[in-house]
Design a protein around this motif. Structure first.
Motif, mmCIF file in Angstrom:
data_model
loop_
_atom_site.group_PDB
_atom_site.id
_atom_site.type_symbol
_atom_site.label_atom_id
_atom_site.label_comp_id
_atom_site.label_asym_id
_atom_site.label_seq_id
_atom_site.Cartn_x
_atom_site.Cartn_y
_atom_site.Cartn_z
ATOM 1 N N UNK A 1 24.768 -9.969 30.234
ATOM 2 C CA UNK A 1 24.699 -11.167 29.433
ATOM 3 C C UNK A 1 23.716 -12.023 29.624
ATOM 4 N N UNK A 2 22.630 -11.243 30.659
ATOM 5 C CA UNK A 2 21.049 -11.889 30.478
ATOM 6 C C UNK A 2 20.754 -10.942 30.181
ATOM 7 N N UNK A 3 20.351 -9.986 29.472
ATOM 8 C CA UNK A 3 20.119 -9.586 28.435
ATOM 9 C C UNK A 3 20.198 -9.787 27.400
ATOM 10 N N UNK A 4 21.449 -10.265 27.231
ATOM 11 C CA UNK A 4 21.471 -10.362 25.598
ATOM 12 C C UNK A 4 21.718 -11.896 25.651
ATOM 13 N N UNK A 5 21.456 -12.897 26.422
ATOM 14 C CA UNK A 5 21.086 -14.644 26.337
ATOM 15 C C UNK A 5 19.797 -14.493 26.068
ATOM 16 N N UNK A 6 18.557 -13.414 26.473
ATOM 17 C CA UNK A 6 17.272 -13.332 26.039
ATOM 18 C C UNK A 6 17.416 -12.937 24.821
ATOM 19 N N UNK A 7 18.150 -11.463 24.688
ATOM 20 C CA UNK A 7 17.383 -10.581 22.826
ATOM 21 C C UNK A 7 17.706 -12.074 22.100
ATOM 22 N N UNK A 8 19.078 -12.696 22.132
ATOM 23 C CA UNK A 8 18.730 -13.886 21.207
ATOM 24 C C UNK A 8 17.954 -14.853 21.417
ATOM 25 N N UNK A 9 17.457 -15.767 22.208
ATOM 26 C CA UNK A 9 17.057 -16.085 22.594
ATOM 27 C C UNK A 9 15.367 -15.564 22.058
ATOM 28 N N UNK A 10 15.343 -14.416 22.351
ATOM 29 C CA UNK A 10 13.722 -13.830 21.870
ATOM 30 C C UNK A 10 13.180 -13.966 20.823
ATOM 31 N N UNK A 11 14.323 -13.504 20.567
ATOM 32 C CA UNK A 11 14.666 -12.732 18.392
ATOM 33 C C UNK A 11 13.857 -14.160 18.031
ATOM 34 N N UNK A 12 14.667 -15.681 17.989
ATOM 35 C CA UNK A 12 14.223 -16.542 17.844
ATOM 36 C C UNK A 12 12.843 -16.873 18.173
ATOM 37 N N UNK A 13 12.529 -16.821 19.355
ATOM 38 C CA UNK A 13 10.915 -17.058 19.801
ATOM 39 C C UNK A 13 10.528 -17.072 18.732
ATOM 40 N N UNK A 14 10.803 -15.473 18.439
ATOM 41 C CA UNK A 14 9.882 -15.280 17.834
ATOM 42 C C UNK A 14 9.502 -15.676 16.659
ATOM 43 N N UNK A 15 10.580 -15.808 15.790
ATOM 44 C CA UNK A 15 10.528 -16.639 13.798
ATOM 45 C C UNK A 15 9.556 -18.140 14.501
ATOM 46 N N UNK A 16 9.970 -18.624 15.520
ATOM 47 C CA UNK A 16 9.471 -19.470 16.117
ATOM 48 C C UNK A 16 7.645 -19.454 16.442
ATOM 49 N N UNK A 17 7.475 -18.803 17.141
ATOM 50 C CA UNK A 17 5.933 -18.889 17.169
ATOM 51 C C UNK A 17 5.264 -18.272 15.967
ATOM 52 N N UNK A 18 5.784 -17.817 15.018
ATOM 53 C CA UNK A 18 4.887 -17.044 14.168
ATOM 54 C C UNK A 18 4.719 -18.326 12.973
ATOM 55 N N UNK A 19 5.313 -19.311 12.710
ATOM 56 C CA UNK A 19 5.347 -19.921 11.762
ATOM 57 C C UNK A 19 4.492 -21.359 12.990
ATOM 58 N N UNK A 20 4.310 -21.753 14.619
ATOM 59 C CA UNK A 20 4.239 -22.697 14.630
ATOM 60 C C UNK A 20 1.926 -22.370 14.718
ATOM 61 N N UNK A 21 1.846 -21.841 15.019
ATOM 62 C CA UNK A 21 0.104 -21.835 14.665
ATOM 63 C C UNK A 21 -0.317 -21.875 13.138
ATOM 64 N N UNK A 22 0.450 -21.537 11.967
ATOM 65 C CA UNK A 22 0.893 -21.711 10.979
ATOM 66 C C UNK A 22 1.158 -23.173 10.385
ATOM 67 N N UNK A 23 2.105 -23.704 11.125
ATOM 68 C CA UNK A 23 2.320 -24.893 11.188
ATOM 69 C C UNK A 23 1.129 -25.864 11.807
ATOM 70 N N UNK A 24 1.375 -25.681 13.082
ATOM 71 C CA UNK A 24 0.072 -27.074 13.718
ATOM 72 C C UNK A 24 -1.173 -27.221 13.171
ATOM 73 N N UNK A 25 -1.694 -25.903 12.499
ATOM 74 C CA UNK A 25 -2.868 -25.621 12.065
ATOM 75 C C UNK A 25 -3.284 -25.994 10.500
ATOM 76 N N UNK A 26 -2.726 -25.448 10.269
ATOM 77 C CA UNK A 26 -2.308 -25.134 8.285
ATOM 78 C C UNK A 26 -1.874 -27.062 6.955
ATOM 79 N N UNK A 27 0.068 -27.256 8.390
ATOM 80 C CA UNK A 27 0.266 -28.191 7.897
ATOM 81 C C UNK A 27 0.524 -29.760 8.335
ATOM 82 N N UNK A 28 -0.049 -29.736 10.229
ATOM 83 C CA UNK A 28 -0.301 -31.510 10.905
ATOM 84 C C UNK A 28 -2.340 -31.004 10.517
#
Length: 420
Positions: A227-254
């Motif tokens: 359960x710990x590794x499956x929860x981590x897998x789901x979290x990290x998948x979407x965290x990577x999606x989030x972080x990929x666009x976070x710097x773009x959003x902060x630097x270029x959109x805001x």
């Protein structure tokens, strides 16, 4: 190794050295986290998909060598691996400012550096997580993980805060010199640890495939570990999606510059520090199992505050608070989860358990980077952040539906499912 009989791990010389090495190495790594994408964004004018691909190459090491790394680490002393990988990463990072000064730096060069840095990071992280129980003893794992998480949190504050002005004053590429210096200092401090580490006894006939499968079976056959590794897998998948666009959003959109982005990320470090300072108390009061699933359920929804922000508005401060909450919940969960995983695993399997957990948990990071880049290109950074926030929130489900649901700290020594 036996832990010091004196109260407080920071009174132990060897743990203090590991503590200091962690601080400097993590400081260097946090500077990389901000500076490497900013090299691509500002010096090479990379687009959203190229930033996503850079994120993917940074995290591809877990997929490429994650499982064999654990089997190999279980056959050797862990401290020399920590020292060697730190020095190798320092040399790899030096190539970026060298190429920049020579006028030959390209986006593919950054891909190569990110991949090499990530591969070395796999061996470092697996060795680090396997070395700690030997250094402090199993009865002090919660204290050890919490203390080291605290220093990581401090560097999460100081790293971006230091990197922002350095990037603004020197440029993103020369800033990586600070990262290289931090990792070199980390290696030298680890070299000064005196405690003797016995070399693991190899099997009569070591076999890589058999050893890897044994680690996989150990983790996946136990419902609580699974359960710990499956929860981590789901979290990290979407965290990577989030972080990929976070710097773009902060630097270029805001419209935030390097210093502004550094301050936002330092705010995340403040949340992480608060999490590290309270993680042990929360785990003991609520139970490690409850903390593992409650933390993402209560903190991940607040990440929607970032895509709600607009340039120059008060939403920027709300976004910073949401990101700080994400870091708080992440550290609380990781401290409880890491201590649980280490306590449940025998010494001879620590490397393989950590490698298997990392392989399953982090295996989706490259995919998340690619998905983040593709989604950002197709739908924009704001919509991608919405999607990722929803995905991270759902990561509480595997632990909440498992034997972890009501576990308390004392259950970890016996095993969540009654198995050794």
């Amino acid at each position: 190794m036996t832990p010091s009989p004196r109260p407080g791990l920071l009174r132990d010389r060897d743990f203090r050295l590991l503590f200091a090495a962690t601080a400097l190495g993590q400081l260097g790594d946090r500077v990389v986290f901000l500076a490497l994408p900013l090299v691509a964004l500002t010096a090479l004018d990379a687009d959203e998909f190229q930033i996503g691909l850079l994120t993917a190459t940074t995290t591809a090491g877990s997929l490429l060598v994650g499982l064999p790394a654990g089997a190999w680490v279980d056959r050797v002393r862990r401290r020399p691996v920590l020292i060697g990988t730190d020095l190798a990463r320092a040399l790899v990072l030096l190539s970026v400012p060298a190429a920049w000064w020579a006028g030959v730096l390209t986006v593919p060069w950054l891909y190569a550096v990110a991949l090499a840095h990530g591969l070395l990071g796999v061996f470092f992280d697996v060795s680090y997580a396997s070395y700690l129980p030997r250094l402090v003893g199993r009865d002090r794992l919660l204290e050890g993980n919490s203390t080291l998480s605290a220093v990581r949190s401090v560097t999460s504050i100081s790293g971006p805060a230091l990197a922002g002005p350095l990037v603004g004053g020197l440029g993103a590429a020369p800033t990586l010199l600070a990262s290289s210096a931090g990792m070199t200092a980390s290696a030298l401090l680890a070299l000064a640890i005196r405690g003797r580490e016995e070399k693991p006894r190899p099997a009569a006939r070591p076999h890589l495939r058999r050893d890897v499968l044994e680690g996989l079976r150990f983790v996946l056959a136990r419902p609580a570990l699974r359960a710990t590794v499956l929860g981590d897998a789901l979290f990290n998948l979407f965290l990577a999606v989030y972080q990929t666009m976070l710097l773009v959003f902060l630097e270029r959109r805001l419209g935030l510059g390097a210093s502004g982005v550094g301050l936002i990320l330092s705010g995340m470090g403040c949340g992480a520090l608060l999490g590290a300072l309270t993680a042990t108390r929360l785990a003991r009061r609520l139970g490690q199992g409850r903390v593992i699933w409650l933390a993402p359920l209560l903190t991940c929804p607040l990440t929607v505050l970032t895509p709600l922000a607009h340039p120059g508005g008060p939403g920027v401060y709300a976004a910073a608070a949401g990101l700080a909450a994400l870091s708080f919940g992440g550290v609380v969960r990781v401290v409880a989860q890491s201590s649980f995983q280490q306590a449940l695993t025998p010494d001879r399997l620590l490397g393989r358990m950590n490698a298997t957990a990392r392989f399953v948990s982090w295996g989706g990071l490259p995919l998340g980077g690619l998905l983040g880049g593709a989604s950002g290109t197709a739908f924009g950074a704001r919509a991608t952040l919405w999607l990722a926030a929803a995905g991270m929130t759902l990561s509480f489900l595997p632990a909440a539906l498992s034997p972890l649901r009501g576990m308390r700290a004392t259950d970890c020594a016996r095993g969540a499912d009654g198995r050794p």
